[in-house]
Design a protein around this motif. Structure first.
Motif, PDB file in Angstrom:
ATOM      1  N   GLY A   1      34.013  56.740  -2.487  1.00 61.98           N
ATOM      2  CA  GLY A   1      32.902  57.570  -2.032  1.00 61.98           C
ATOM      3  C   GLY A   1      33.025  57.863  -0.567  1.00 61.98           C
ATOM      4  O   GLY A   1      33.946  57.402   0.094  1.00 61.98           O
ATOM      5  N   ASP A   2      32.086  58.632  -0.120  1.00 63.44           N
ATOM      6  CA  ASP A   2      32.113  59.018   1.294  1.00 63.44           C
ATOM      7  C   ASP A   2      32.030  57.825   2.214  1.00 63.44           C
ATOM      8  O   ASP A   2      32.686  57.762   3.242  1.00 63.44           O
ATOM      9  CB  ASP A   2      30.914  59.944   1.584  1.00 63.44           C
ATOM     10  N   GLN A   3      31.188  56.864   1.857  1.00 64.57           N
ATOM     11  CA  GLN A   3      31.004  55.730   2.742  1.00 64.57           C
ATOM     12  C   GLN A   3      32.253  54.898   2.856  1.00 64.57           C
ATOM     13  O   GLN A   3      32.555  54.377   3.927  1.00 64.57           O
ATOM     14  CB  GLN A   3      29.845  54.869   2.249  1.00 64.57           C
ATOM     15  N   ASP A   4      32.961  54.776   1.749  1.00 65.74           N
ATOM     16  CA  ASP A   4      34.227  54.061   1.828  1.00 65.74           C
ATOM     17  C   ASP A   4      35.160  54.764   2.784  1.00 65.74           C
ATOM     18  O   ASP A   4      35.878  54.161   3.568  1.00 65.74           O
ATOM     19  CB  ASP A   4      34.877  54.005   0.440  1.00 65.74           C
ATOM     20  N   ALA A   5      35.126  56.088   2.663  1.00 73.22           N
ATOM     21  CA  ALA A   5      36.004  56.867   3.524  1.00 73.22           C
ATOM     22  C   ALA A   5      35.693  56.594   4.978  1.00 73.22           C
ATOM     23  O   ALA A   5      36.586  56.383   5.799  1.00 73.22           O
ATOM     24  CB  ALA A   5      35.825  58.359   3.225  1.00 73.22           C
ATOM     25  N   ILE A   6      34.431  56.560   5.261  1.00 76.25           N
ATOM     26  CA  ILE A   6      34.029  56.311   6.648  1.00 76.25           C
ATOM     27  C   ILE A   6      34.474  54.927   7.079  1.00 76.25           C
ATOM     28  O   ILE A   6      35.032  54.742   8.142  1.00 76.25           O
ATOM     29  CB  ILE A   6      32.507  56.460   6.785  1.00 76.25           C
ATOM     30  N   SER A   7      34.266  53.964   6.167  1.00 74.60           N
ATOM     31  CA  SER A   7      34.545  52.588   6.566  1.00 74.60           C
ATOM     32  C   SER A   7      36.018  52.369   6.848  1.00 74.60           C
ATOM     33  O   SER A   7      36.370  51.713   7.812  1.00 74.60           O
ATOM     34  CB  SER A   7      34.076  51.633   5.477  1.00 74.60           C
ATOM     35  N   THR A   8      36.892  52.949   6.013  1.00 74.43           N
ATOM     36  CA  THR A   8      38.313  52.673   6.208  1.00 74.43           C
ATOM     37  C   THR A   8      38.817  53.339   7.464  1.00 74.43           C
ATOM     38  O   THR A   8      39.669  52.790   8.159  1.00 74.43           O
ATOM     39  CB  THR A   8      39.128  53.170   5.011  1.00 74.43           C
ATOM     40  N   THR A   9      38.321  54.511   7.741  1.00 70.69           N
ATOM     41  CA  THR A   9      38.853  55.210   8.898  1.00 70.69           C
ATOM     42  C   THR A   9      38.139  54.830  10.179  1.00 70.69           C
ATOM     43  O   THR A   9      38.619  55.124  11.252  1.00 70.69           O
ATOM     44  CB  THR A   9      38.740  56.726   8.706  1.00 70.69           C
ATOM     45  N   THR A  10      37.001  54.201  10.033  1.00 72.22           N
ATOM     46  CA  THR A  10      36.298  53.748  11.232  1.00 72.22           C
ATOM     47  C   THR A  10      37.210  52.864  12.065  1.00 72.22           C
ATOM     48  O   THR A  10      37.264  52.969  13.286  1.00 72.22           O
ATOM     49  CB  THR A  10      35.046  52.972  10.818  1.00 72.22           C
ATOM     50  N   ILE A  11      37.963  52.038  11.364  1.00 71.42           N
ATOM     51  CA  ILE A  11      38.836  51.107  12.063  1.00 71.42           C
ATOM     52  C   ILE A  11      39.910  51.871  12.827  1.00 71.42           C
ATOM     53  O   ILE A  11      40.249  51.541  13.946  1.00 71.42           O
ATOM     54  CB  ILE A  11      39.510  50.165  11.047  1.00 71.42           C
ATOM     55  N   GLU A  12      40.388  52.929  12.199  1.00 67.64           N
ATOM     56  CA  GLU A  12      41.496  53.646  12.813  1.00 67.64           C
ATOM     57  C   GLU A  12      41.030  54.576  13.936  1.00 67.64           C
ATOM     58  O   GLU A  12      41.589  54.581  15.014  1.00 67.64           O
ATOM     59  CB  GLU A  12      42.216  54.485  11.747  1.00 67.64           C
ATOM     60  N   GLY A  13      40.013  55.368  13.619  1.00 63.49           N
ATOM     61  CA  GLY A  13      39.808  56.417  14.595  1.00 63.49           C
ATOM     62  C   GLY A  13      38.403  56.868  14.888  1.00 63.49           C
ATOM     63  O   GLY A  13      38.178  57.569  15.858  1.00 63.49           O
ATOM     64  N   VAL A  14      37.438  56.499  14.080  1.00 68.34           N
ATOM     65  CA  VAL A  14      36.111  57.067  14.314  1.00 68.34           C
ATOM     66  C   VAL A  14      35.517  56.565  15.617  1.00 68.34           C
ATOM     67  O   VAL A  14      34.944  57.311  16.379  1.00 68.34           O
ATOM     68  CB  VAL A  14      35.175  56.755  13.140  1.00 68.34           C
ATOM     69  N   ILE A  15      35.679  55.293  15.896  1.00 64.19           N
ATOM     70  CA  ILE A  15      35.163  54.765  17.170  1.00 64.19           C
ATOM     71  C   ILE A  15      36.188  55.144  18.224  1.00 64.19           C
ATOM     72  O   ILE A  15      36.917  54.329  18.743  1.00 64.19           O
ATOM     73  CB  ILE A  15      34.965  53.249  17.089  1.00 64.19           C
ATOM     74  N   THR A  16      36.270  56.424  18.448  1.00 64.93           N
ATOM     75  CA  THR A  16      37.341  56.928  19.293  1.00 64.93           C
ATOM     76  C   THR A  16      37.281  56.476  20.739  1.00 64.93           C
ATOM     77  O   THR A  16      38.315  56.176  21.315  1.00 64.93           O
ATOM     78  CB  THR A  16      37.398  58.460  19.220  1.00 64.93           C
ATOM     79  N   PRO A  17      36.098  56.416  21.378  1.00 61.47           N
ATOM     80  CA  PRO A  17      36.130  55.998  22.776  1.00 61.47           C
ATOM     81  C   PRO A  17      36.594  54.548  22.852  1.00 61.47           C
ATOM     82  O   PRO A  17      35.931  53.654  22.351  1.00 61.47           O
ATOM     83  CB  PRO A  17      34.665  56.123  23.222  1.00 61.47           C
ATOM     84  N   SER A  18      37.753  54.375  23.420  1.00 63.66           N
ATOM     85  CA  SER A  18      38.301  53.020  23.448  1.00 63.66           C
ATOM     86  C   SER A  18      37.644  52.229  24.559  1.00 63.66           C
ATOM     87  O   SER A  18      38.114  52.166  25.682  1.00 63.66           O
ATOM     88  CB  SER A  18      39.814  53.098  23.672  1.00 63.66           C
ATOM     89  N   THR A  19      36.508  51.662  24.245  1.00 67.52           N
ATOM     90  CA  THR A  19      35.758  50.921  25.250  1.00 67.52           C
ATOM     91  C   THR A  19      35.983  49.437  25.052  1.00 67.52           C
ATOM     92  O   THR A  19      36.561  49.002  24.073  1.00 67.52           O
ATOM     93  CB  THR A  19      34.262  51.214  25.095  1.00 67.52           C
ATOM     94  N   ASN A  20      35.463  48.672  26.021  1.00 61.21           N
ATOM     95  CA  ASN A  20      35.556  47.224  25.912  1.00 61.21           C
ATOM     96  C   ASN A  20      34.860  46.729  24.664  1.00 61.21           C
ATOM     97  O   ASN A  20      35.308  45.808  24.014  1.00 61.21           O
ATOM     98  CB  ASN A  20      34.906  46.576  27.135  1.00 61.21           C
ATOM     99  N   PHE A  21      33.711  47.357  24.395  1.00 67.21           N
ATOM    100  CA  PHE A  21      32.913  46.819  23.304  1.00 67.21           C
ATOM    101  C   PHE A  21      33.563  47.059  21.946  1.00 67.21           C
ATOM    102  O   PHE A  21      33.404  46.239  21.043  1.00 67.21           O
ATOM    103  CB  PHE A  21      31.504  47.408  23.331  1.00 67.21           C
ATOM    104  N   THR A  22      34.252  48.177  21.771  1.00 69.66           N
ATOM    105  CA  THR A  22      34.926  48.392  20.489  1.00 69.66           C
ATOM    106  C   THR A  22      36.003  47.327  20.284  1.00 69.66           C
ATOM    107  O   THR A  22      36.217  46.853  19.173  1.00 69.66           O
ATOM    108  CB  THR A  22      35.539  49.791  20.424  1.00 69.66           C
ATOM    109  N   THR A  23      36.641  46.939  21.391  1.00 71.72           N
ATOM    110  CA  THR A  23      37.618  45.845  21.310  1.00 71.72           C
ATOM    111  C   THR A  23      36.907  44.556  20.912  1.00 71.72           C
ATOM    112  O   THR A  23      37.406  43.781  20.089  1.00 71.72           O
ATOM    113  CB  THR A  23      38.290  45.641  22.684  1.00 71.72           C
TER     114      THR A  23
END
Lengths: 551, 98
Positions: free
Chosen positions: A181-203
């Motif tokens: 489903g859509d949510q799965d899609a979001i979840s898998t790619t969230t790790i790769e690229g959705v949280i695009t601003p590479s900030t300290n907190f995403t780390t």
């Protein structure tokens, strides 16, 4: 007042309106003169006291006949007795008035900080965005012209959301086969690229997801606890595919179901406000039994613990104590068994969580505050749950909120510090900041304008401190957003309980004076503030007001 | 200044007026002198008792330790004030009249 006529005589307020009327009736003009001689109750008492002393002493000093002196001494003694008693009563009344004033102030402060928070929280839980409809119709009408102008902001958010979904779909086309489903899609790619601003907190989120631990996430209502945890869950799922994620959420809000869908193995939901305490406790116990029965690595996400724990404690303390013991066990042994609990709540006071401060500290803290509700943020920061920055304290945290693209700051146990929160994808599809739904379907065209004006969102945006405002000439309450912001800043600098006036606010602001803002213009805004409970008019002329806090 | 202090002073003055009135009554009705003498003796005993107590407390005497009476407390000072005003009122009236 006592039925005894003598006591009633002694308790008589000699300067009351009634007694003045009697004096006027008995003595006409002379009565008014007598009343003028004793303008206050204190003056009456002191006059009586002095007269009493004079009557008691003077005849003796003048060597008058003993019969006379005895009579005047007794009359004088009587006058002194009445006057002394009246003075005592007067002081009692003054003390009582002072205490009452202090009690009123405390009650107002309490109502302001606690009850209003509770009401806001309850309204959010129960009504969500429908809270706007409680605003007076004339106010909605006054604000509605701005509706078209407020759209650019949601569009910007929507564009980011659409971009995220597009990137997910691209990822899907490139090879992902097992999407459910859509949510799965979001979840898998969230790790790769959705949280695009590479900030300290995403780390930091990556670190938390990799090295799971039991923790407590607290934040004021609407701070983004659900958004944070839902994103974190997707990261955790990626790092721990075998982890059984069990979600218990006590809100029962369909709008926020997207947080958990597609990532949790079990989602148990109850509409906490609608359900009876007994059924809530039964639901909790049933959920916990099911969770305990799960074998292997597991994670319990317990949402809305502030409310649920309170109901649980007051309804069935024994099972609550059992749960606390279970929690303590998990905090010490859960790591080796890969069993974890994430609690999500609104307060961090150990008492409200039903534990001692020592037990509370067993769970690692995450705290989120936003600059949309600075008062609630200050209340959370005032607790011992999370440390404040050594330099700047609360102010530094609020500055971080201002630096954050989503107006939030977050404390995490990994870095043991506060940092601005990056913009995370909203997986629920409902934006509580703007009270608007984000369409799940990506669309190239701008979002359609809803028919109903989003009154509350517009007001919150206008009254929010230092919120960057697009340059436009839209006027609310006859004032520009900049002028409203100036008024808000002036009010925020007042202490709760301070008496001020519309005129003073205007005259103390260079901006308002230079831009020729009239008192009449300001009065419209202050009328609204009076309705929201931020100020209280002192008189019907609506010039002087008492600031009650809340901005 | 609090109204309460003035009020207290007014109440103490009443004791003075009572002493004065008693002496004046004794002038008109001589049998009352018995009451004046009796009350004067009681007042003297009161002061004597007070002095002994204060001495005992200051010396740290064992018997003073068992006294359930704080001789330096507000209540003791207030009652002393009332007796004092009563005596002063009576004596001052005697001096004026006789």
């Amino acid at each position: 007042m006592s039925a005894n006529p003598l006591v009633r005589l002694f308790d008589a307020d000699l300067n009351s309106e009634r007694n003045r009327a009697i004096l006027r009736f008995l003595f006409g003009q002379a009565g008014s003169a007598i009343a003028r001689v004793f303008p206050t109750r204190a003056a009456t008492c002191y006059s009586g006291l002095v007269t009493g002393f004079a009557l008691a002493f003077v005849p003796i000093a003048k060597e008058a006949p003993v019969k006379w002196t005895l009579t005047t001494t007794l009359i004088g003694a009587g006058l002194v007795a009445v006057s002394a008693h009246e003075l005592d009563e007067l002081q009692d009344d003054i003390d009582e008035a002072k205490q009452q004033k202090e009690r009123d102030r405390q009650l107002r402060l309490f109502a302001d900080t606690e009850a209003k928070n509770k009401v806001a929280e309850t309204n959010l839980l129960r009504h969500g965005y429908e809270l706007d409809k409680s605003l007076p119709p004339e106010l909605q009408q006054a604000i509605s012209p701005a509706d078209a102008e407020t759209k650019p902001e949601p569009q910007a958010d929507r564009a980011a959301f659409d971009a995220a979904v597009s990137s997910v779909q691209t990822g899907q086309q490139n090879g992902s086969e097992e999407q459910t489903g859509d949510q799965d899609a979001i979840s898998t790619t969230t790790i790769e690229g959705v949280i695009t601003p590479s900030t300290n907190f995403t780390t930091t989120m990556e670190q938390i997801a990799q090295r799971l631990i039991s923790m407590t996430v607290v934040g004021v209502p609407g701070a983004g606890k659900g958004m944070f945890v839902s994103n974190l869950l997707r990261l955790a799922r990626a790092h721990h595919p075998q982890l059984h994620i069990f979600v218990m959420e006590g809100k029962g809000d369909a709008k926020e179901a997207g947080y958990w869908q597609g990532v949790a193995d079990d989602i148990r939901s109850i509409e906490g406000l609608g359900a009876s305490p007994v059924s809530i406790v039964a639901w909790i116990n049933g959920c916990l039994e099911d969770f305990k029965a799960i074998e292997g690595p597991k994670l319990l996400v317990f949402d809305e613990v502030t409310y649920l724990y309170k109901v649980w404690q007051t309804t069935e303390k024994d099972s609550f104590e059992d749960y606390i013991q279970y929690k303590i066990g998990l905090s010490s042994m859960g790591d080796s068994l890969d069993n974890y609990i994430w609690e999500i709540g609104q307060v961090s006071n150990a008492k409200d969580l039903g534990v001692t401060a020592g037990i509370r500290s067993l769970f690692k803290p995450i705290a989120i505050v936003s600059n949309h509700d600075r008062r609630a943020a200050n209340a959370l920061l005032a607790t011992q749950f999370v440390p404040l920055p050594e330099e700047g304290g609360k102010k530094a945290v609020m500055n971080m909120c201002d630096l954050s693209p989503c107006g939030r700051a977050v404390y995490d146990y990994v870095n043991d510090c506060w940092q601005p929160m990056p913009q995370l994808p909203n997986l629920s599809g409902f934006d509580r900041d703007t009270r608007s739904f984000a369409d799940k379907e990506p669309s190239a065209s701008p979002a359609p304008t809803p028919n109903q004006p989003d009154v509350r969102a517009d007001l919150e945006r206008l009254l929010s401190v230092e919120a960057p405002e697009p340059a436009r000439e839209v006027k609310q309450f006859g004032l520009t957003a900049e002028q409203i912001s100036e008024v808000q800043k002036r009010l925020s600098s007042l202490q709760a309980g301070t008496i001020s006036s519309v005129k003073r606010i205007r005259e103390n602001s260079r901006l308002l004076r230079e831009q020729g803002v009239t008192q009449a213009d300001l009065a419209k805004l202050f009328d609204y503030l009076a309705q929201t409970g931020a100020i209280e008019w002192l008189a019907s002329d609506q010039r002087d007001f008492k600031y009650l806090g809340g901005l | 200044m609090s109204h309460r202090i003035v009020s207290k002073f007014g109440y103490y003055s009443l004791a003075g007026f009572a002493g004065s009135a008693l002496v004046q009554l004794a002038v008109i009705w001589p049998q009352t002198w018995i009451a004046v003498v009796a009350l004067g003796a009681i007042a003297l005993l009161y002061f004597a008792f007070l002095l002994i107590c204060i001495k005992g407390v200051l010396k740290g005497a064992r018997w003073a330790g068992v006294l359930n009476f704080n001789v330096l407390g507000v209540d003791a000072i207030e009652s002393t004030g009332i007796v004092l005003f009563f005596v002063v009122g009576g004596v001052w009236t005697c001096l004026q009249i006789l």
